[in-house]
Motif scaffolding. Sequence first.
Motif, mmCIF file in Angstrom:
data_model
loop_
_atom_site.group_PDB
_atom_site.id
_atom_site.type_symbol
_atom_site.label_atom_id
_atom_site.label_comp_id
_atom_site.label_asym_id
_atom_site.label_seq_id
_atom_site.Cartn_x
_atom_site.Cartn_y
_atom_site.Cartn_z
ATOM 1 N N ARG A 69 0.863 -1.188 0.000
ATOM 2 C CA ARG A 69 0.000 0.000 0.000
ATOM 3 C C ARG A 69 0.897 1.235 0.000
ATOM 4 O O ARG A 69 1.653 1.466 0.941
ATOM 5 C CB ARG A 69 -0.887 0.031 1.241
ATOM 6 N N GLN A 71 -0.055 4.389 0.223
ATOM 7 C CA GLN A 71 -0.501 5.336 1.239
ATOM 8 C C GLN A 71 0.032 4.904 2.604
ATOM 9 O O GLN A 71 -0.210 3.786 3.053
ATOM 10 C CB GLN A 71 -2.021 5.404 1.277
ATOM 11 N N GLY A 72 0.784 5.770 3.232
ATOM 12 C CA GLY A 72 1.359 5.475 4.544
ATOM 13 C C GLY A 72 2.772 4.933 4.473
ATOM 14 O O GLY A 72 3.522 5.013 5.442
ATOM 15 N N SER A 73 3.154 4.372 3.331
ATOM 16 C CA SER A 73 4.521 3.884 3.155
ATOM 17 C C SER A 73 5.442 5.064 2.883
ATOM 18 O O SER A 73 5.018 6.070 2.311
ATOM 19 C CB SER A 73 4.602 2.902 1.984
ATOM 20 N N THR A 74 6.708 4.942 3.285
ATOM 21 C CA THR A 74 7.676 6.000 3.004
ATOM 22 C C THR A 74 8.668 5.582 1.931
ATOM 23 O O THR A 74 9.587 6.322 1.617
ATOM 24 C CB THR A 74 8.450 6.399 4.278
ATOM 25 N N ASN A 76 9.086 2.911 -1.831
ATOM 26 C CA ASN A 76 8.544 1.925 -2.763
ATOM 27 C C ASN A 76 9.687 1.064 -3.292
ATOM 28 O O ASN A 76 9.579 0.468 -4.354
ATOM 29 C CB ASN A 76 7.746 2.583 -3.893
#
Length: 117
Positions: A69, A71-74, A76
């Motif tokens: 996800r 959204q919320g991850s810092t 990729n």
Amino acid sequence: EGNAGDLSGAPEGSHDGTGQSDSGIAYDLSGRSVVGKLPKPSYPGNESGKVVVDVTVDASGRVTYASYRAQGSTTNSKRLVDAAVGGGAEASARKARFSSSESLMQTGTITYVFTLE
């Protein structure tokens, strides 16, 4: 003019969450608890960041679906996302086990925080 925010607050905001924690791993799955410990992913080297994983858990507590996800991850980073989610049953999120529940399926998140060692 406008909303200046709380003068005593920090610009980076709060990092407090509602999930349970296990040394860099947290989960948010209302009404369920972890069976044993949340599996720790293999740390893939010189990268850091937070990876949030959407999970679906069946009535017996097994993770049947796991997906990265944004959204919320810092991050990729493919290496960190693969360590958390991966492409198969070996991924840490898919190894997690939770308490059983009367609901057939339930969705939630597992968050992995990778820090430089």
